[in-house]
Design a protein around this motif. Sequence first.
Motif, PDB file in Angstrom:
ATOM      1  N   THR A   3      -0.584  35.291 -47.324  1.00 52.80           N
ATOM      2  CA  THR A   3       0.733  36.341 -48.403  1.00 52.80           C
ATOM      3  C   THR A   3       1.073  37.061 -47.652  1.00 52.80           C
ATOM      4  O   THR A   3       1.194  37.370 -46.576  1.00 52.80           O
ATOM      5  CB  THR A   3      -0.368  37.546 -49.164  1.00 52.80           C
ATOM      6  N   LEU A   4       1.828  38.195 -48.492  1.00 52.96           N
ATOM      7  CA  LEU A   4       2.713  38.979 -47.791  1.00 52.96           C
ATOM      8  C   LEU A   4       1.801  39.640 -47.377  1.00 52.96           C
ATOM      9  O   LEU A   4       2.637  40.911 -46.133  1.00 52.96           O
ATOM     10  CB  LEU A   4       4.088  39.541 -48.360  1.00 52.96           C
ATOM     11  N   ASP A   5       0.923  40.676 -47.949  1.00 51.82           N
ATOM     12  CA  ASP A   5       0.073  41.498 -47.659  1.00 51.82           C
ATOM     13  C   ASP A   5      -0.507  40.720 -46.420  1.00 51.82           C
ATOM     14  O   ASP A   5      -1.021  41.752 -45.346  1.00 51.82           O
ATOM     15  CB  ASP A   5      -1.701  41.472 -48.575  1.00 51.82           C
ATOM     16  N   ASP A   6      -1.091  39.568 -46.385  1.00 47.50           N
ATOM     17  CA  ASP A   6      -1.263  39.690 -44.951  1.00 47.50           C
ATOM     18  C   ASP A   6      -0.386  39.538 -43.382  1.00 47.50           C
ATOM     19  O   ASP A   6      -0.697  39.975 -42.517  1.00 47.50           O
ATOM     20  CB  ASP A   6      -2.076  37.856 -44.497  1.00 47.50           C
ATOM     21  N   VAL A   7       0.700  39.176 -43.549  1.00 53.11           N
ATOM     22  CA  VAL A   7       1.845  39.437 -42.793  1.00 53.11           C
ATOM     23  C   VAL A   7       1.629  40.781 -42.787  1.00 53.11           C
ATOM     24  O   VAL A   7       1.335  41.378 -41.654  1.00 53.11           O
ATOM     25  CB  VAL A   7       2.749  39.227 -43.409  1.00 53.11           C
ATOM     26  N   ALA A 103       2.024  27.104 -47.232  1.00 54.16           N
ATOM     27  CA  ALA A 103       1.861  27.015 -46.046  1.00 54.16           C
ATOM     28  C   ALA A 103       1.133  26.781 -44.343  1.00 54.16           C
ATOM     29  O   ALA A 103       0.375  25.937 -43.773  1.00 54.16           O
ATOM     30  CB  ALA A 103       2.800  25.190 -46.300  1.00 54.16           C
ATOM     31  N   ILE A 104       1.077  27.714 -44.127  1.00 52.51           N
ATOM     32  CA  ILE A 104       0.138  28.272 -42.955  1.00 52.51           C
ATOM     33  C   ILE A 104      -1.026  28.501 -42.762  1.00 52.51           C
ATOM     34  O   ILE A 104      -1.619  29.584 -43.378  1.00 52.51           O
ATOM     35  CB  ILE A 104       1.290  29.418 -42.201  1.00 52.51           C
ATOM     36  N   ASP A 105      -1.111  28.644 -41.730  1.00 45.69           N
ATOM     37  CA  ASP A 105      -2.500  29.124 -41.783  1.00 45.69           C
ATOM     38  C   ASP A 105      -2.594  30.498 -40.672  1.00 45.69           C
ATOM     39  O   ASP A 105      -2.021  30.714 -40.486  1.00 45.69           O
ATOM     40  CB  ASP A 105      -3.598  28.100 -40.304  1.00 45.69           C
ATOM     41  N   PRO A 106      -3.805  30.901 -40.632  1.00 41.68           N
ATOM     42  CA  PRO A 106      -3.358  32.334 -41.284  1.00 41.68           C
ATOM     43  C   PRO A 106      -3.572  32.595 -39.388  1.00 41.68           C
ATOM     44  O   PRO A 106      -2.853  33.710 -39.093  1.00 41.68           O
ATOM     45  CB  PRO A 106      -5.037  32.770 -41.716  1.00 41.68           C
ATOM     46  N   ALA A 107      -4.702  31.307 -38.946  1.00 40.12           N
ATOM     47  CA  ALA A 107      -4.554  31.454 -37.217  1.00 40.12           C
ATOM     48  C   ALA A 107      -3.188  31.667 -36.830  1.00 40.12           C
ATOM     49  O   ALA A 107      -2.624  32.769 -35.781  1.00 40.12           O
ATOM     50  CB  ALA A 107      -5.485  30.751 -36.568  1.00 40.12           C
ATOM     51  N   ARG A 110      -1.251  34.348 -37.992  1.00 42.02           N
ATOM     52  CA  ARG A 110      -0.835  35.978 -36.817  1.00 42.02           C
ATOM     53  C   ARG A 110      -0.573  35.464 -35.415  1.00 42.02           C
ATOM     54  O   ARG A 110       0.523  36.380 -34.496  1.00 42.02           O
ATOM     55  CB  ARG A 110      -2.662  35.847 -36.432  1.00 42.02           C
ATOM     56  N   GLU A 111      -1.043  34.288 -34.925  1.00 41.16           N
ATOM     57  CA  GLU A 111       0.573  33.895 -34.147  1.00 41.16           C
ATOM     58  C   GLU A 111       1.454  34.197 -33.441  1.00 41.16           C
ATOM     59  O   GLU A 111       2.544  34.870 -32.488  1.00 41.16           O
ATOM     60  CB  GLU A 111      -0.368  32.350 -33.244  1.00 41.16           C
ATOM     61  N   VAL A 112       2.209  33.837 -34.916  1.00 36.91           N
ATOM     62  CA  VAL A 112       3.390  33.678 -34.516  1.00 36.91           C
ATOM     63  C   VAL A 112       4.305  35.121 -35.297  1.00 36.91           C
ATOM     64  O   VAL A 112       5.162  35.259 -33.957  1.00 36.91           O
ATOM     65  CB  VAL A 112       4.264  32.765 -35.474  1.00 36.91           C
ATOM     66  N   VAL A 113       3.195  35.795 -35.804  1.00 39.11           N
ATOM     67  CA  VAL A 113       4.198  36.944 -36.069  1.00 39.11           C
ATOM     68  C   VAL A 113       3.614  38.565 -34.158  1.00 39.11           C
ATOM     69  O   VAL A 113       4.621  39.091 -33.913  1.00 39.11           O
ATOM     70  CB  VAL A 113       3.217  37.626 -37.353  1.00 39.11           C
ATOM     71  N   THR A 114       3.275  37.788 -33.705  1.00 34.60           N
ATOM     72  CA  THR A 114       2.296  38.676 -32.790  1.00 34.60           C
ATOM     73  C   THR A 114       3.561  38.294 -31.193  1.00 34.60           C
ATOM     74  O   THR A 114       3.781  39.079 -30.718  1.00 34.60           O
ATOM     75  CB  THR A 114       1.426  37.979 -32.043  1.00 34.60           C
ATOM     76  N   ASP A 115       3.786  36.844 -31.791  1.00 38.26           N
ATOM     77  CA  ASP A 115       4.941  36.804 -30.143  1.00 38.26           C
ATOM     78  C   ASP A 115       5.875  36.936 -30.774  1.00 38.26           C
ATOM     79  O   ASP A 115       6.382  37.497 -29.871  1.00 38.26           O
ATOM     80  CB  ASP A 115       4.941  35.056 -30.687  1.00 38.26           C
ATOM     81  N   ALA A 116       6.283  36.900 -32.340  1.00 38.61           N
ATOM     82  CA  ALA A 116       7.810  37.992 -32.332  1.00 38.61           C
ATOM     83  C   ALA A 116       7.611  39.242 -32.067  1.00 38.61           C
ATOM     84  O   ALA A 116       8.803  39.643 -31.578  1.00 38.61           O
ATOM     85  CB  ALA A 116       7.981  37.718 -33.789  1.00 38.61           C
ATOM     86  N   TRP A 117       6.864  39.811 -32.662  1.00 33.54           N
ATOM     87  CA  TRP A 117       6.201  41.459 -31.847  1.00 33.54           C
ATOM     88  C   TRP A 117       6.405  42.130 -30.574  1.00 33.54           C
ATOM     89  O   TRP A 117       7.920  42.489 -29.942  1.00 33.54           O
ATOM     90  CB  TRP A 117       4.809  42.175 -32.202  1.00 33.54           C
ATOM     91  N   SER A 132      -5.574  44.637 -23.340  1.00 31.58           N
ATOM     92  CA  SER A 132      -6.385  44.883 -23.841  1.00 31.58           C
ATOM     93  C   SER A 132      -6.762  43.374 -25.175  1.00 31.58           C
ATOM     94  O   SER A 132      -7.694  44.193 -25.807  1.00 31.58           O
ATOM     95  CB  SER A 132      -5.858  46.178 -24.826  1.00 31.58           C
ATOM     96  N   HIS A 133      -6.307  42.490 -25.129  1.00 29.48           N
ATOM     97  CA  HIS A 133      -5.930  41.723 -26.552  1.00 29.48           C
ATOM     98  C   HIS A 133      -5.869  40.228 -25.313  1.00 29.48           C
ATOM     99  O   HIS A 133      -5.192  39.228 -25.705  1.00 29.48           O
ATOM    100  CB  HIS A 133      -5.697  41.398 -27.176  1.00 29.48           C
ATOM    101  N   PRO A 134      -7.184  40.185 -24.417  1.00 28.21           N
ATOM    102  CA  PRO A 134      -6.720  38.526 -23.208  1.00 28.21           C
ATOM    103  C   PRO A 134      -7.058  37.383 -24.593  1.00 28.21           C
ATOM    104  O   PRO A 134      -6.242  36.259 -24.004  1.00 28.21           O
ATOM    105  CB  PRO A 134      -8.166  38.793 -22.266  1.00 28.21           C
ATOM    106  N   SER A 135      -7.295  37.273 -25.742  1.00 27.63           N
ATOM    107  CA  SER A 135      -7.440  36.321 -26.832  1.00 27.63           C
ATOM    108  C   SER A 135      -6.334  36.201 -27.287  1.00 27.63           C
ATOM    109  O   SER A 135      -5.993  34.756 -27.736  1.00 27.63           O
ATOM    110  CB  SER A 135      -8.656  35.948 -27.341  1.00 27.63           C
ATOM    111  N   ALA A 136      -5.691  37.042 -26.995  1.00 23.18           N
ATOM    112  CA  ALA A 136      -4.028  36.755 -28.345  1.00 23.18           C
ATOM    113  C   ALA A 136      -3.107  35.792 -27.518  1.00 23.18           C
ATOM    114  O   ALA A 136      -2.401  35.357 -27.973  1.00 23.18           O
ATOM    115  CB  ALA A 136      -3.416  37.538 -28.034  1.00 23.18           C
ATOM    116  N   THR A 137      -3.174  34.799 -25.891  1.00 20.59           N
ATOM    117  CA  THR A 137      -2.201  34.701 -25.366  1.00 20.59           C
ATOM    118  C   THR A 137      -3.367  33.002 -25.402  1.00 20.59           C
ATOM    119  O   THR A 137      -2.381  32.141 -25.270  1.00 20.59           O
ATOM    120  CB  THR A 137      -2.164  35.219 -23.750  1.00 20.59           C
ATOM    121  N   GLY A 138      -4.036  33.260 -26.538  1.00 12.88           N
ATOM    122  CA  GLY A 138      -4.626  31.379 -26.703  1.00 12.88           C
ATOM    123  C   GLY A 138      -5.593  30.738 -25.733  1.00 12.88           C
ATOM    124  O   GLY A 138      -5.420  29.704 -25.504  1.00 12.88           O
TER     125      GLY A 138
END
Length: 138
Positions: A3-7, A103-107, A110-117, A132-138
Motif C-alpha cells: 500500500t501507499l502506507d508501506d511505501v 502486485a509487488i512483493d513487500p521485500a 523495500r529493495e527498489v525504494v532503498t535503491d532509489a534513495w 550499518s545495514h549489510p543485509s540491505a545489499t542482498g
Amino acid sequence: MATLDDVRAIALDLPGVIEQADGHRGGASWRTPAGAFVWQRGPSGRDLEQLAALGREWPPGGVVGVRTDGQQVKQALLETYPDVFFTIPHFDGYPAVLVRLDAIDPALLREVVTDAWLLKVTKRVAGEWLASHPSATG
C-alpha cells in the motif's frame, strides 16, 4: 499486496527523507535534498490517451514512480517483473519505472525504494547506511 502506507513507512525509515505533496499532481512524494526518489503517480489525461493509442490501459490500484539507476536497470526491472513494473510514454528516456502496489512483493518494494534513495543521497550517507545495514545489499 503493498500500500501507499508501506511505501511511506519504507521511505521515511531512511535517513534524511521528507514527505511532501508533489507539485505536479498533489500526491505524496518522498525526497532528500537532492530530489524525489519515490512518488505517488496517477494517470494524467495525456497518459491515458497515449496508452489507449498503444492498446494499453492504466492498471487498477495504487501506483508509485521510483527512480532507477539508469536505463539498463529500468529495462531489467520491466523485463524481469512485467506484472509489477511498467512504463508510459511520458517516462521514455527517464530513469524511473512505475510500480503496481497491488502486485509487488513487500521485500521487492523495500529493495527498489532503498535503491532509489541511495541514488539521491551523498556517498558518505549511503556508505554509512549500507555499513550499518549489510543485509540491505542482498
